[in-house]
Design a protein around this motif. Structure first.
Motif, short mmCIF file in Angstrom:
data_model
loop_
_atom_site.label_atom_id
_atom_site.label_comp_id
_atom_site.label_asym_id
_atom_site.label_seq_id
_atom_site.Cartn_x
_atom_site.Cartn_y
_atom_site.Cartn_z
N UNK A 24 0.82 -1.20 0.00
CA UNK A 24 0.00 0.00 0.00
C UNK A 24 0.86 1.25 0.00
N UNK A 25 1.97 1.23 0.74
CA UNK A 25 2.87 2.38 0.76
C UNK A 25 3.49 2.62 -0.61
N UNK A 151 -9.06 8.70 -9.32
CA UNK A 151 -8.18 7.55 -9.58
C UNK A 151 -7.50 7.09 -8.30
N UNK A 152 -7.01 8.03 -7.49
CA UNK A 152 -6.35 7.67 -6.23
C UNK A 152 -7.32 6.94 -5.31
N UNK A 153 -8.53 7.46 -5.18
CA UNK A 153 -9.51 6.84 -4.28
C UNK A 153 -9.92 5.45 -4.77
N UNK A 154 -10.16 5.32 -6.08
CA UNK A 154 -10.63 4.01 -6.58
C UNK A 154 -9.53 2.96 -6.50
N UNK A 155 -8.25 3.38 -6.62
CA UNK A 155 -7.16 2.42 -6.54
C UNK A 155 -6.84 2.06 -5.09
N UNK A 156 -6.85 3.05 -4.20
CA UNK A 156 -6.54 2.78 -2.80
C UNK A 156 -7.65 1.97 -2.13
N UNK A 157 -8.89 2.26 -2.46
CA UNK A 157 -10.01 1.56 -1.82
C UNK A 157 -10.33 0.27 -2.57
N UNK A 158 -10.40 0.33 -3.89
CA UNK A 158 -10.76 -0.84 -4.67
C UNK A 158 -9.61 -1.75 -4.99
N UNK A 159 -8.38 -1.23 -4.99
CA UNK A 159 -7.16 -1.99 -5.30
C UNK A 159 -7.32 -2.72 -6.65
N UNK A 160 -7.24 -4.06 -6.70
CA UNK A 160 -7.31 -4.76 -7.99
C UNK A 160 -8.65 -4.54 -8.67
N UNK A 161 -9.73 -4.58 -7.90
CA UNK A 161 -11.05 -4.32 -8.47
C UNK A 161 -11.14 -2.89 -8.99
N UNK A 162 -10.54 -1.97 -8.26
CA UNK A 162 -10.53 -0.58 -8.70
C UNK A 162 -9.76 -0.41 -9.99
N UNK A 207 -14.42 -7.48 -17.44
CA UNK A 207 -13.17 -6.89 -16.96
C UNK A 207 -13.18 -6.76 -15.44
N UNK A 208 -14.31 -6.36 -14.87
CA UNK A 208 -14.37 -6.15 -13.42
C UNK A 208 -14.50 -7.47 -12.66
N UNK A 209 -15.36 -8.37 -13.13
CA UNK A 209 -15.65 -9.60 -12.38
C UNK A 209 -14.98 -10.85 -12.92
N UNK A 210 -14.32 -10.76 -14.08
CA UNK A 210 -13.63 -11.91 -14.62
C UNK A 210 -14.50 -12.75 -15.53
N UNK A 211 -13.88 -13.71 -16.21
CA UNK A 211 -14.59 -14.61 -17.11
C UNK A 211 -15.06 -15.84 -16.33
N UNK A 212 -16.23 -15.75 -15.77
CA UNK A 212 -16.77 -16.86 -15.00
C UNK A 212 -18.28 -16.91 -15.16
N UNK A 213 -18.89 -17.90 -14.56
CA UNK A 213 -20.33 -18.09 -14.71
C UNK A 213 -21.13 -16.98 -14.03
N UNK A 214 -20.58 -16.41 -12.98
CA UNK A 214 -21.25 -15.28 -12.34
C UNK A 214 -21.37 -14.11 -13.31
N UNK A 215 -20.30 -13.81 -14.03
CA UNK A 215 -20.33 -12.72 -15.02
C UNK A 215 -21.27 -13.05 -16.16
N UNK A 216 -21.26 -14.32 -16.59
CA UNK A 216 -22.15 -14.73 -17.68
C UNK A 216 -23.61 -14.56 -17.27
#
Length: 385
Positions: A24-25, A151-162, A207-216
């Motif tokens: 994070x630092x 961008x800073x907020x979405x990356x710091x809070x969401x990290x990979x999802x952000x 892109x956000x949730x990945x290629x899986x059945x949940x996304x489908x």
């Protein structure tokens, strides 16, 4: 449990926490450095503009009253601006210009020292400045600052999802630019918009949730909910022959307003339905992950409860989002004595039609996505497709 085992567990947890903190630092330091570089560049980018840019160095103001057409008095002020030219052939020269600012600031600028503005400069035969006019405010610095904060907020809070959300946003902007370019080349706008909407849904969710059945499940639920809500809206509007729908605000368009309005309905509705669909499919997936033997009735009841909570807030969000953009128009008409009934029936007809159709889509998408998610997710491996 032995003391050595307890000590090893605490050491392992401390190591993991330190690694997480270091990441994070490092991420924070990188974001700060990029932000500072971006702000420095945007604050010194005058030479990249063809239009002359002036920086206000002093202002002399005189206030006066102006009587409007409806007999009301509005406070005005005449600003005598001195500005230094930041780029172009006259870079470094100090010029003077007049600026009229009103209290409402509808069609004018209330300038302050250090503001940057675009100038219209007229030269005489000797290539000296003969007249200067302020055309508009230079806003890129403030836009970039807001984007950096986002961008800073979405990356710091969401990290990979952000990061994935940002990637999705960039991809959707690229799709929009491509579709717009195709339209300028003569392609049919409705077909372009439908293709763009499908691509928006697929790329945003995958892109956000990945290629899986949940996304489908979320993609199928979004497409189905949007399609059904558009069919309902189209049938109702056609039966009423567009009665009560006023397109005065679209008079300037060179395209049929009905086509533009339907495109607005599609894009606005699918955004809300997509949010509902991914929430429902995620909830169904989590319920099955916790207990794969859960009965369908329990899943439906739990997912419906979640959907009902989301439904109320999302419908309000749609209404507020559409109507908030009309607040200046509403205030302007009210100030000029236009009845509120006329404003709602004529000037806000498109806004509440968008909100109603979007709300219909939200309501329909809940049961649709629940049953589609159960059909796709139950007794299936939840891994990657």
């Amino acid at each position: 449990m032995s003391k050595d085992l307890i000590k090893n567990i605490f050491n392992f947890r401390a190591t993991e926490i330190n690694k997480f903190s270091k990441k994070k630092l490092v991420l924070g330091a990188i974001l700060i450095i990029i932000s500072l570089i971006s702000l420095f560049f945007i604050s010194n980018n005058e030479n990249f503009y063809d239009k002359p840019i002036g920086k206000v160095i002093s202002i002399e103001e005189k206030e006066f009253d102006k009587k409007t057409d409806d007999g009301k008095i509005e406070l005005m002020k005449n600003q005598k601006i001195r500005a230094i030219i930041m780029n172009g052939n006259h870079k470094g020269e100090v010029v003077e210009a007049d600026n009229i600012a009103s209290f409402s600031q509808v069609n004018d600028l209330n300038l302050k020292v250090n503001d940057q503005v675009f100038l219209s400069i007229t030269d005489n035969d000797n290539h000296n400045i003969s007249s200067v006019k302020i055309t508009e405010f230079k806003r890129d610095k403030y836009i970039v600052l807001i984007m950096i904060i986002f961008i800073i907020l979405i990356l710091l809070i969401g990290q990979k999802k952000g990061l994935r959300s940002l990637a999705s946003l960039i991809v959707n902007i690229i799709i929009l630019l491509i579709i717009t370019e195709l339209f300028t080349k003569g392609y049919y706008l409705m077909i372009c918009s439908i293709i763009a909407s499908i691509l928006f849904i697929i790329f945003s969710i995958v892109i956000v949730s990945g290629r899986n059945k949940k996304s489908f499940a979320a993609i199928v639920g979004t497409l189905t909910g949007t399609l059904i809500s558009m069919i309902i809206a189209g049938v109702v509007i056609k039966i009423n022959n567009w009665s009560g729908v006023h397109f005065e605000e679209m008079d300037f368009l060179t395209q049929p307003p009905e086509t533009i309005f339907f495109i607005e309905l599609i894009i606005g509705t699918l955004g809300a339905i997509m949010d509902i669909a991914i929430s429902i499919s995620s909830a169904v997936k989590e319920l099955y992950d916790k207990n794969p033997n859960t009965s369908r009735r329990v899943i439906v009841r739990s997912a419906r409860e979640i959907g009902q909570d989301i439904m109320g807030t999302m419908s309000n969000t749609l209404v507020f989002a559409y109507l908030s953009g009309s607040i200046p128009t509403i205030l302007l008409f009210l100030r000029n004595g236009v009845p509120i009934t006329y404003i709602v029936s004529i000037d806000l007809s498109l806004e509440y039609m968008r909100a109603i159709v979007g709300s219909i889509g939200i309501v329909l998408s809940i049961p649709i996505t629940i049953y589609i998610s159960i059909l796709i997710l139950k007794n299936h491996n939840m891994g990657e497709i």
